[in-house]
Motif scaffolding. Structure first.
Motif, mmCIF file in Angstrom:
data_model
loop_
_atom_site.group_PDB
_atom_site.id
_atom_site.type_symbol
_atom_site.label_atom_id
_atom_site.label_comp_id
_atom_site.label_asym_id
_atom_site.label_seq_id
_atom_site.Cartn_x
_atom_site.Cartn_y
_atom_site.Cartn_z
ATOM 1 N N PRO A 568 1.223 16.051 -4.643
ATOM 2 C CA PRO A 568 0.682 15.541 -3.381
ATOM 3 C C PRO A 568 1.601 15.841 -2.204
ATOM 4 C CG PRO A 568 1.749 13.775 -4.563
ATOM 5 C CD PRO A 568 1.849 14.995 -5.436
ATOM 6 N N ASP A 569 1.015 15.870 -1.009
ATOM 7 C CA ASP A 569 1.822 16.021 0.203
ATOM 8 C C ASP A 569 1.980 14.674 0.899
ATOM 9 O OD1 ASP A 569 -0.744 15.626 1.041
ATOM 10 O OD2 ASP A 569 -0.910 17.491 2.198
ATOM 11 N N TYR A 570 1.833 13.600 0.121
ATOM 12 C CA TYR A 570 1.975 12.258 0.673
ATOM 13 C C TYR A 570 2.625 11.355 -0.380
ATOM 14 C CZ TYR A 570 -2.114 11.279 -2.230
ATOM 15 O OH TYR A 570 -2.972 11.154 -3.300
ATOM 16 N N TYR A 571 3.103 10.194 0.083
ATOM 17 C CA TYR A 571 3.568 9.157 -0.833
ATOM 18 C C TYR A 571 2.829 7.874 -0.499
ATOM 19 C CZ TYR A 571 6.622 7.707 3.076
ATOM 20 O OH TYR A 571 7.102 7.306 4.300
ATOM 21 N N THR A 572 2.927 6.875 -1.369
ATOM 22 C CA THR A 572 2.157 5.645 -1.181
ATOM 23 C C THR A 572 3.068 4.435 -1.123
ATOM 24 O OG1 THR A 572 1.834 5.467 -3.583
ATOM 25 C CG2 THR A 572 0.087 6.560 -2.310
ATOM 26 N N GLN A 573 2.563 3.414 -0.452
ATOM 27 C CA GLN A 573 3.299 2.153 -0.332
ATOM 28 C C GLN A 573 2.303 1.012 -0.244
ATOM 29 O OE1 GLN A 573 6.472 2.172 2.606
ATOM 30 N NE2 GLN A 573 6.125 0.010 3.057
ATOM 31 N N VAL A 574 2.541 -0.061 -1.017
ATOM 32 C CA VAL A 574 1.571 -1.152 -1.056
ATOM 33 C C VAL A 574 1.655 -2.008 0.208
ATOM 34 C CG1 VAL A 574 1.471 -1.305 -3.571
ATOM 35 C CG2 VAL A 574 3.162 -2.668 -2.316
ATOM 36 N N LEU A 575 0.550 -2.664 0.502
ATOM 37 C CA LEU A 575 0.456 -3.679 1.544
ATOM 38 C C LEU A 575 0.223 -5.015 0.845
ATOM 39 C CD1 LEU A 575 -2.015 -1.721 3.858
ATOM 40 C CD2 LEU A 575 0.460 -1.914 4.160
ATOM 41 N N HIS A 576 0.832 -6.069 1.354
ATOM 42 C CA HIS A 576 0.643 -7.347 0.678
ATOM 43 C C HIS A 576 0.751 -8.509 1.655
ATOM 44 C CE1 HIS A 576 5.169 -6.786 0.070
ATOM 45 N NE2 HIS A 576 5.075 -7.835 0.853
ATOM 46 N N THR A 611 -2.830 -6.377 -1.252
ATOM 47 C CA THR A 611 -4.155 -6.238 -0.645
ATOM 48 C C THR A 611 -4.625 -4.788 -0.560
ATOM 49 O OG1 THR A 611 -3.151 -6.156 1.553
ATOM 50 C CG2 THR A 611 -3.823 -8.323 0.714
ATOM 51 N N GLY A 612 -3.710 -3.841 -0.650
ATOM 52 C CA GLY A 612 -4.096 -2.440 -0.532
ATOM 53 C C GLY A 612 -2.859 -1.569 -0.526
ATOM 54 N N PHE A 613 -3.052 -0.312 -0.200
ATOM 55 C CA PHE A 613 -1.912 0.591 -0.089
ATOM 56 C C PHE A 613 -2.166 1.604 1.007
ATOM 57 C CE2 PHE A 613 -4.708 2.862 -2.969
ATOM 58 C CZ PHE A 613 -4.506 4.213 -2.703
ATOM 59 N N GLU A 614 -1.066 2.163 1.506
ATOM 60 C CA GLU A 614 -1.142 3.148 2.583
ATOM 61 C C GLU A 614 -0.528 4.457 2.104
ATOM 62 O OE1 GLU A 614 -1.286 3.108 7.281
ATOM 63 O OE2 GLU A 614 0.009 1.610 6.357
ATOM 64 N N ARG A 615 -1.129 5.559 2.531
ATOM 65 C CA ARG A 615 -0.577 6.881 2.263
ATOM 66 C C ARG A 615 0.208 7.344 3.486
ATOM 67 N NH1 ARG A 615 -5.822 7.330 -0.103
ATOM 68 N NH2 ARG A 615 -5.709 7.773 -2.363
ATOM 69 N N GLU A 622 4.421 9.825 8.787
ATOM 70 C CA GLU A 622 3.347 9.141 9.515
ATOM 71 C C GLU A 622 2.266 8.667 8.546
ATOM 72 O OE1 GLU A 622 3.218 8.441 12.815
ATOM 73 O OE2 GLU A 622 5.278 9.190 12.833
ATOM 74 N N PRO A 623 1.656 7.477 8.825
ATOM 75 C CA PRO A 623 0.568 6.995 7.969
ATOM 76 C C PRO A 623 -0.665 7.881 8.109
ATOM 77 C CG PRO A 623 0.848 5.561 9.885
ATOM 78 C CD PRO A 623 1.989 6.527 9.906
ATOM 79 N N ILE A 624 -1.351 8.111 6.976
ATOM 80 C CA ILE A 624 -2.535 8.976 7.011
ATOM 81 C C ILE A 624 -3.748 8.308 6.373
ATOM 82 C CG2 ILE A 624 -1.251 11.144 7.085
ATOM 83 C CD1 ILE A 624 -1.543 11.391 4.088
ATOM 84 N N GLY A 625 -3.675 7.026 6.067
ATOM 85 C CA GLY A 625 -4.864 6.353 5.542
ATOM 86 C C GLY A 625 -4.529 5.166 4.671
ATOM 87 N N GLN A 626 -5.456 4.195 4.635
ATOM 88 C CA GLN A 626 -5.284 2.991 3.825
ATOM 89 C C GLN A 626 -6.461 2.848 2.866
ATOM 90 O OE1 GLN A 626 -4.820 -0.684 5.945
ATOM 91 N NE2 GLN A 626 -2.978 -0.021 7.058
#
Length: 775
Positions: A568-576, A611-615, A622-626
């Motif tokens: 992937p060209d992105y990484y992820t991080q959770v939202l809580h 609650t979700g995660f962000e890419r 930079e954020p590219i989507g939730q």
């Protein structure tokens, strides 16, 4: 080495990057006269040791006198002689036994070789023999070791817990009856959850010794920490006043030149001021290539296997581009996944000088004899000053000058120390913290202790804390059988099987999630339940052994996550979302710098709902989507410090800010900053603590900032931070004021672990808030 430093400073691409230079002066060795058994003296002479340094002699003398000892001197200062002499003397006199315990098998391998060579020098008739007893041996090998009855036994805390103490009366009575010395090597490694578990293992060991009428002396070897005696006492369960402390290194050293090296900042298209910097890996590689080209044998310490392998390869390629083909062939990567044979080849090559440069993880930090190096590069701050000085201590060949350069990354700790080098060089080292009175850990160890030998009321002297209540609860639940005997009250283990094998020394709680490759079903890794929700949720990018995977399914009924390889060209991080409930205020103090601020230490419950995660784009960040997630809520019962913000301070911050997010952003940034600097005071990772800031908390009815231990029951971090909270606030204030960024960056308040995507954050207002509290 002065010429090399001037040469580096003259290179145009290094201009202005040395932010601090310190030189530690060399010294001549000082020795003491120590009377040794003639056989032992001869064996030492055959190993090249004809005299003992003063600090070695001090340790030997204390153990001979029957005292416990903490030997806290730098790397390569010869600490092992301090316990080897009394251990071998006692074995020669009456075949007394010594138990040597180390956290890593690699360290045990090295010590076994050294001690075995010495024992062979004494001759077979001496009766002194050495053996290791670890999980790498099969059943027949272990049986043969027990039959041989070595006088010096080397093992890990895990094997002591799983394989020795459960069979103490049946298989090891010969050993415990003669046990006179217990050596705890690298005692500073026993901290956090692991240290809290091991502290309870050692309390069980002391009980077992007591049942065999053994009263061994405890010799603890440690790196330089801020609380060596207190920590050794906590880990071993022995009285603080029973320990003699030896800290002065009296071996010979040459001068060491320390450089704080900050890679240049780069802008965001509008010039400097972004807070982002050139990669410390790239900067370290350039320095490494320059140093080995200049003829300096150099080791880089970096923090992952993948980085070590990649940049060793890249460094060799750069050397070939310079025409340095011979040097390129002498560059290696060193890490724990290599075979023992391969690691030994690299160690021998460093010792002989045949290998000129190595990129290593901390596997080379301790317990490995590699001679002396000309230079050590720290690829990023290793997380603690203790580790930095241990790694830097590898530099120095006899009394020759050496170089250590710490190349900073862009996160908070690295950049704080570049701006405040005095905190690195002149402050007291970090404290090692563990909590053997953790009520989530102790019940399993009480059961294990009862399985090893019956419990009695005065075992409270060993376990302390909640022991009586835990025994009562376990008796009521039927796990312990209470009996009145002629010798007094006793409790016996009434369950089946082995409670030792029902717990891990590395975790709290036993629910784990298996991560497997969906292509063949092979297990990739395992995570605790809470970590799996954070790192292995559906859609997460999980990095392991140089490969990226995407989590395609998380089945919480069978606790299995299926992963597929991706690029992937992105990484992820959770939202809580988090909430904290204060269950019990245990202590409180008025902030000495502000009469209207009360800081409290409390038992709390932290509830977290992912609650979700962000890419995020890997290049720009930079954020590219939730995406939303539906996962179960988790609850953590732990310890926390918390404090409220006075109404007048809140009003000033709101007036100075702009918009409704000004004050929430200020307390959020202050919380992030305080958490990030925890490792400056305590030996921990910043993920060992968490935080919550809220403009209105129901327990206090006002704005409140919480910092909590990240483990059930707590491991003592926030309890100790409560006692030094002003120092933590002042350091955080200094970091916020000194960071040149405009609105917050990874070097000050942005956190890669924030469940709110670092929103809102107000760095300057956080500085105003903390300034109002501590100035």
């Amino acid at each position: 080495m002065d010429d090399t430093i001037r040469w580096l400073q003259g290179r145009p691409y290094y201009e202005g990057q040395i932010t601090e230079r310190r030189t530690t002066t060399g010294r001549e060795a000082t020795f003491a006269d120590v009377d040794l058994d003639s056989r032992l003296a001869s064996a030492f002479e055959s190993e090249g040791i004809d005299r003992l340094y003063d600090h070695q002699a001090a340790a030997v003398s204390a153990v001979r006198d029957g005292d416990n000892v903490v030997l806290a001197t730098p790397t390569a200062s010869g600490k092992s002689v301090g316990y080897t002499v009394p251990a071998f003397e006692r074995a020669l006199d009456d075949r007394a036994t010594t138990l040597y315990i180390a956290p890593q098998v690699a360290l045990i391998n090295d010590q076994e070789e050294t001690l075995s060579d010495l024992a062979h020098g004494l001759g077979f008739a001496s009766g002194v023999s050495v053996a290791q007893y670890t999980g790498r041996q099969d059943r027949k090998e272990k049986e043969a070791i027990r039959d041989r009855q070595p006088t010096v036994l080397l093992t890990t805390p895990d094997m002591l817990h799983y394989g020795i103490m459960p069979h103490g009366h049946r298989l090891w009575d010969w050993f415990f009856e003669r046990l006179e010395t217990v050596v705890i090597d690298e005692v500073h490694e026993y901290r956090g959850v692991f240290g809290s578990h091991v502290s309870l293992v050692f309390r069980r060991l002391a009980r077992l010794c007591e049942r065999f009428d053994a009263d061994p002396d405890w010799v603890c070897c440690s790196a330089t920490t801020g609380n060596p005696v207190d920590h050794a006492a906590t880990v071993t369960g022995q009285p603080t006043e029973s320990f003699d402390l030896v800290t002065e290194d009296t071996s010979a050293t040459g001068p060491t030149h320390w450089l704080c090296w900050n890679p240049p900042e780069y802008g965001d298209g509008e010039g400097f001021g972004s807070g982002r910097r050139r990669s410390n890996h790239v900067e370290t590689k350039r320095l490494f290539v320059d140093l080995v080209t200049k003829g300096h044998q150099t080791v880089v310490f970096t923090q992952s296997r993948q980085v070590a392998e990649r940049y060793a390869t890249d460094s060799a390629s750069d050397l070939r581009d310079r025409g340095e083909h011979d040097i390129a062939r002498s560059v290696e990567a060193y890490q724990a996944a290599l075979t023992d044979e391969r690691r030994g080849e690299i160690e021998d090559g460093l010792d002989s000088g045949e290998i000129r440069g190595v990129w290593s993880t901390n596997a080379l930090e301790l317990g490995v004899d590699i001679g002396g190096l000309d230079a050590v590069l720290l690829d990023g701050y290793p997380g603690t000053r203790m580790a930095a000085f241990q790694q830097g201590g590898r530099a120095g060949r006899g009394t020759d000058p050496s170089l250590v350069a710490m190349v900073a990354g862009e996160d908070q700790l690295d950049q704080y120390l570049m701006a405040h080098p005095r905190d690195f060089f002149d402050e007291e080292p970090e404290e090692a913290i563990s909590n053997p009175e953790n009520e989530h850990l102790m019940p399993d160890h009480v059961l294990a202790g009862a399985r090893e030998t019956w419990l009695q009321p005065d075992d409270d002297d060993h376990f302390g804390g909640p022991f009586p209540d835990i025994v009562a609860d376990l008796t009521e639940s039927g796990d312990l059988d209470r009996r009145n005997t002629d010798a007094g009250l006793r409790w016996l283990y009434s369950g089946e099987g082995s409670p030792q094998h029902e717990m891990s020394l590395r975790t709290v709680g036993d629910r784990e999630v298996q991560l497997r490759d969906r292509r063949d079903g092979d297990r990739i890794a395992k995570l605790s339940f809470a970590d799996a929700l954070r790192d292995a949720h559906p859609g997460a990018v999980y990095h392991h052994q140089g490969q990226d995977y995407e989590v395609v399914d998380l089945d919480l009924r069978s606790d299995v996550a299926d992963l597929a390889p991706v690029r992937p060209d992105y990484y992820t991080q959770v939202l809580h979302d988090k909430t904290i409930t204060v269950e019990n205020d245990r202590r409180e103090q008025v902030l000495p710098t502000h009469d209207d601020v009360t800081v409290r230490f409390a038992d709390v419950s932290m509830r977290k709902q992912i609650t979700g995660f962000e890419r995020y784009d890997r290049q720009s960040g930079e954020p590219i989507g939730q995406e939303p997630l539906e996962l179960p809520e988790t609850t953590l019962e732990t310890e926390a410090l918390y404090f409220t913000v006075p109404e007048a301070v809140e009003t000033d911050v709101r007036v100075a800010g702009d918009g409704p997010d000004a004050f929430p952003g200020a307390i959020h940034a202050a919380e992030h900053g305080m958490i990030s600097l925890f490792p400056l005071s305590f030996l921990c990772d910043r993920r060992d603590v968490g935080g919550l800031s809220t403009p209105l908390h129901p327990h206090t009815d006002c704005a409140t900032i919480f910092v909590y231990d990240g483990y059930p029951g707590g491991v003592g971090l926030t309890e100790r931070a409560y006692e030094t909270v002003v120092d933590l606030m002042e350091r955080t204030l200094g970091m916020l004021r000194d960071c040149p960024c405009e609105s917050g960056c990874p070097a000050c308040v942005q956190s890669p672990h924030c469940g709110n995507a670092n929103d809102p954050l107000e760095k300057d207002l956080a500085a105003d808030l903390l300034g109002a509290l501590v100035e």
